[in-house]
Design a protein around this motif. Structure first.
Motif, PDB file in Angstrom:
ATOM      1  N   GLY A 162       0.818  -1.204   0.000  1.00  0.00           N
ATOM      2  CA  GLY A 162       0.000   0.000   0.000  1.00  0.00           C
ATOM      3  C   GLY A 162       0.849   1.250   0.000  1.00  0.00           C
ATOM      4  N   LEU A 163       1.849   1.304   0.867  1.00  0.00           N
ATOM      5  CA  LEU A 163       2.715   2.478   0.951  1.00  0.00           C
ATOM      6  C   LEU A 163       3.606   2.606  -0.283  1.00  0.00           C
ATOM      7  N   VAL A 164       4.127   1.485  -0.766  1.00  0.00           N
ATOM      8  CA  VAL A 164       4.980   1.533  -1.963  1.00  0.00           C
ATOM      9  C   VAL A 164       4.180   2.034  -3.164  1.00  0.00           C
ATOM     10  N   ALA A 165       2.928   1.561  -3.307  1.00  0.00           N
ATOM     11  CA  ALA A 165       2.091   1.988  -4.430  1.00  0.00           C
ATOM     12  C   ALA A 165       1.767   3.482  -4.350  1.00  0.00           C
ATOM     13  N   LEU A 166       1.666   4.034  -3.141  1.00  0.00           N
ATOM     14  CA  LEU A 166       1.451   5.474  -2.993  1.00  0.00           C
ATOM     15  C   LEU A 166       2.656   6.271  -3.475  1.00  0.00           C
ATOM     16  N   ILE A 167       3.840   5.668  -3.349  1.00  0.00           N
ATOM     17  CA  ILE A 167       5.077   6.344  -3.754  1.00  0.00           C
ATOM     18  C   ILE A 167       5.382   6.129  -5.230  1.00  0.00           C
ATOM     19  N   GLN A 168       5.162   4.888  -5.694  1.00  0.00           N
ATOM     20  CA  GLN A 168       5.512   4.527  -7.071  1.00  0.00           C
ATOM     21  C   GLN A 168       4.522   3.488  -7.591  1.00  0.00           C
ATOM     22  N   PRO A 169       3.775   3.784  -8.658  1.00  0.00           N
ATOM     23  CA  PRO A 169       2.837   2.792  -9.211  1.00  0.00           C
ATOM     24  C   PRO A 169       3.556   1.507  -9.599  1.00  0.00           C
ATOM     25  N   LEU A 170       2.874   0.364  -9.387  1.00  0.00           N
ATOM     26  CA  LEU A 170       3.476  -0.943  -9.626  1.00  0.00           C
ATOM     27  C   LEU A 170       2.669  -1.725 -10.662  1.00  0.00           C
ATOM     28  N   PRO A 171       3.173  -1.858 -11.880  1.00  0.00           N
ATOM     29  CA  PRO A 171       2.514  -2.740 -12.849  1.00  0.00           C
ATOM     30  C   PRO A 171       2.546  -4.184 -12.348  1.00  0.00           C
ATOM     31  N   VAL A 172       1.476  -4.924 -12.597  1.00  0.00           N
ATOM     32  CA  VAL A 172       1.378  -6.313 -12.133  1.00  0.00           C
ATOM     33  C   VAL A 172       1.606  -7.235 -13.318  1.00  0.00           C
ATOM     34  N   ALA A 173       2.633  -8.080 -13.237  1.00  0.00           N
ATOM     35  CA  ALA A 173       2.991  -8.981 -14.333  1.00  0.00           C
ATOM     36  C   ALA A 173       1.890 -10.010 -14.569  1.00  0.00           C
ATOM     37  N   GLN A 174       1.767 -10.457 -15.809  1.00  0.00           N
ATOM     38  CA  GLN A 174       0.710 -11.399 -16.179  1.00  0.00           C
ATOM     39  C   GLN A 174       0.835 -12.724 -15.443  1.00  0.00           C
ATOM     40  N   GLN A 175       2.065 -13.194 -15.197  1.00  0.00           N
ATOM     41  CA  GLN A 175       2.226 -14.462 -14.481  1.00  0.00           C
ATOM     42  C   GLN A 175       1.620 -14.392 -13.083  1.00  0.00           C
ATOM     43  N   LEU A 176       1.777 -13.250 -12.452  1.00  0.00           N
ATOM     44  CA  LEU A 176       1.208 -13.098 -11.109  1.00  0.00           C
ATOM     45  C   LEU A 176      -0.309 -13.209 -11.153  1.00  0.00           C
ATOM     46  N   LEU A 177      -0.918 -12.637 -12.195  1.00  0.00           N
ATOM     47  CA  LEU A 177      -2.372 -12.695 -12.342  1.00  0.00           C
ATOM     48  C   LEU A 177      -2.847 -14.106 -12.685  1.00  0.00           C
ATOM     49  N   ASP A 178      -2.084 -14.794 -13.521  1.00  0.00           N
ATOM     50  CA  ASP A 178      -2.496 -16.119 -13.993  1.00  0.00           C
ATOM     51  C   ASP A 178      -2.244 -17.230 -12.987  1.00  0.00           C
ATOM     52  N   PHE A 179      -1.244 -17.060 -12.113  1.00  0.00           N
ATOM     53  CA  PHE A 179      -0.820 -18.194 -11.287  1.00  0.00           C
ATOM     54  C   PHE A 179      -0.570 -17.843  -9.823  1.00  0.00           C
ATOM     55  N   ASP A 180       0.369 -16.947  -9.576  1.00  0.00           N
ATOM     56  CA  ASP A 180       0.895 -16.789  -8.212  1.00  0.00           C
ATOM     57  C   ASP A 180      -0.094 -16.177  -7.239  1.00  0.00           C
ATOM     58  N   LEU A 181      -0.921 -15.236  -7.704  1.00  0.00           N
ATOM     59  CA  LEU A 181      -1.937 -14.679  -6.811  1.00  0.00           C
ATOM     60  C   LEU A 181      -2.908 -15.760  -6.343  1.00  0.00           C
ATOM     61  N   TRP A 182      -3.196 -16.708  -7.223  1.00  0.00           N
ATOM     62  CA  TRP A 182      -4.115 -17.792  -6.857  1.00  0.00           C
ATOM     63  C   TRP A 182      -3.462 -18.757  -5.879  1.00  0.00           C
ATOM     64  N   ILE A 183      -2.147 -18.955  -6.014  1.00  0.00           N
ATOM     65  CA  ILE A 183      -1.436 -19.784  -5.037  1.00  0.00           C
ATOM     66  C   ILE A 183      -1.449 -19.106  -3.673  1.00  0.00           C
ATOM     67  N   MET A 184      -1.248 -17.793  -3.665  1.00  0.00           N
ATOM     68  CA  MET A 184      -1.302 -17.048  -2.401  1.00  0.00           C
ATOM     69  C   MET A 184      -2.679 -17.176  -1.762  1.00  0.00           C
ATOM     70  N   MET A 185      -3.732 -17.008  -2.567  1.00  0.00           N
ATOM     71  CA  MET A 185      -5.094 -17.140  -2.037  1.00  0.00           C
ATOM     72  C   MET A 185      -5.350 -18.564  -1.562  1.00  0.00           C
ATOM     73  N   GLY A 186      -4.856 -19.556  -2.322  1.00  0.00           N
ATOM     74  CA  GLY A 186      -5.042 -20.953  -1.933  1.00  0.00           C
ATOM     75  C   GLY A 186      -4.348 -21.271  -0.624  1.00  0.00           C
ATOM     76  N   ALA A 187      -3.125 -20.748  -0.446  1.00  0.00           N
ATOM     77  CA  ALA A 187      -2.400 -20.978   0.805  1.00  0.00           C
ATOM     78  C   ALA A 187      -3.133 -20.342   1.980  1.00  0.00           C
ATOM     79  N   THR A 188      -3.711 -19.157   1.747  1.00  0.00           N
ATOM     80  CA  THR A 188      -4.469 -18.490   2.810  1.00  0.00           C
ATOM     81  C   THR A 188      -5.731 -19.272   3.150  1.00  0.00           C
TER      82      THR A 188
END
Length: 325
Positions: free
Chosen positions: A255-281
């Motif tokens: 949140g704080l980093v994004a306020l300082i510098q916008p962060l593009p989100v890579a396609q791999q993160l959208l296709d795979f890793d975010l879902w692994i993070m949600m699955g682990a949670t």
């Protein structure tokens, strides 16, 4: 040379975070800050300092993949690797009510973070939403525990503060705090520079470096703290460290980093890793709604899951997804 930079960066991050936590906790005790507040803020901020400094440095160096990958990878490592290793040392137990409440908050916040990522960039608006949620969470937790509405979690945060061994000399506390900050900042710089060179040399996407090498390195303070807590029989502290760290990462750090510098989100993160993070949670939910105990066998399974995740990253997520498309 880049491998030496990475190795030195890891060492500085680990030692720097340790010094920063001990020095700042010692100073907080000297000025009369309560163990509750120390556990909620000083300890949590200190152990999350490597993630924040590395992600901010990567963002400012135009390596957004490392910045976002570091946080997502750290959250995955915190649950599967750190909780898994902790359970192998001693089965993890915690108060079901406290774990359920904070676990559900973590699940909701992770879902909001995932949804924001789908806009393709974490911009100022996303940063404002995430950091605003972080501030609200801190005030809500402090209010509940200060007014006795949550004695179990208040006791947990007090235990977190009491776990930290601090020096007696106030000047040593100051030196450790300032030296810890300097070590974390310089270590982050070396780590990001070395990791960026590795990515360019071998053609590995920056987000993969962030998800694996950088994420494990920045999670070392939590691993050390959770391992020591388990050896002392305080596995509830280890559990609180993981849940608190994950909330700090996605809300406070990004949140704080994004306020300082916008962060593009890579396609791999959208296709795979975010879902692994949600699955682990989500994987924590069955333990939340029961009596919460993560046995050694279940801890071993968590570690195996993490090893499989790292293996997939080594093999190549794009190759794996291509086989199923």
């Amino acid at each position: 040379m880049m491998y030496i930079l990475i190795a030195i960066g890891f060492v500085l991050l680990l030692i720097g975070a340790e010094f920063l936590v001990k020095g700042s906790v010692g100073l907080a005790r000297r000025i009369g800050v309560s163990p509750l507040v120390i556990g909620m803020t000083v300890v949590a901020l200190g152990t999350s300092a490597p993630e924040f400094v590395v992600s901010l440095d990567a963002a400012l160096e135009n390596a957004a993949g490392i910045a976002t990958g570091n946080i997502i990878g750290s959250n995955i490592a915190n649950i599967l690797l750190i909780l898994g290793v902790t359970a192998l040392i001693k089965p993890v137990q915690g108060d079901p009510g406290a774990v359920l409440r904070d676990g559900v908050i973590l699940l909701v916040c992770s879902a909001v973070f995932t949804a924001l990522c789908w806009f393709g960039v974490l911009d100022v608006v996303a940063g404002f939403i995430l950091f605003g949620m972080f501030i609200c969470f801190l005030f809500y937790s402090y209010w509940r525990e200060r007014h006795g509405a949550d004695p179990e979690m208040a006791e947990l945060h007090a235990h977190e503060a009491e776990e930290i061994e601090v020096p007696d000399n106030i000047w040593l506390m100051l030196v450790m705090t300032i030296g810890g900050i300097a070590a974390v900042v310089y270590g982050a710089e070396l780590l990001v520079n070395g990791a960026t060179e590795v990515a360019r040399l071998y053609g590995v996407p920056e987000e993969v470096i962030g998800l694996t090498m950088i994420a494990i390195g920045t999670s070392l303070p939590e691993l050390a703290a959770s391992g020591m807590a388990a050896l002392r029989g305080h596995t509830d502290v280890a559990l609180g460290n993981v849940i608190g760290s994950n909330l700090f990462n996605i809300l406070g750090v990004l949140g704080l980093v994004a306020l300082i510098q916008p962060l593009p989100v890579a396609q791999q993160l959208l296709d795979f890793d975010l879902w692994i993070m949600m699955g682990a949670t989500i994987l924590l939910v069955p333990f939340m709604v029961t009596r919460w105990e993560l046995s050694r066998k279940e801890g071993f399974v968590f570690v195996l899951f993490y090893a499989a995740y790292i293996s997939v990253q080594a093999y190549g997520v794009e190759h794996l997804l291509a086989q199923f498309s």
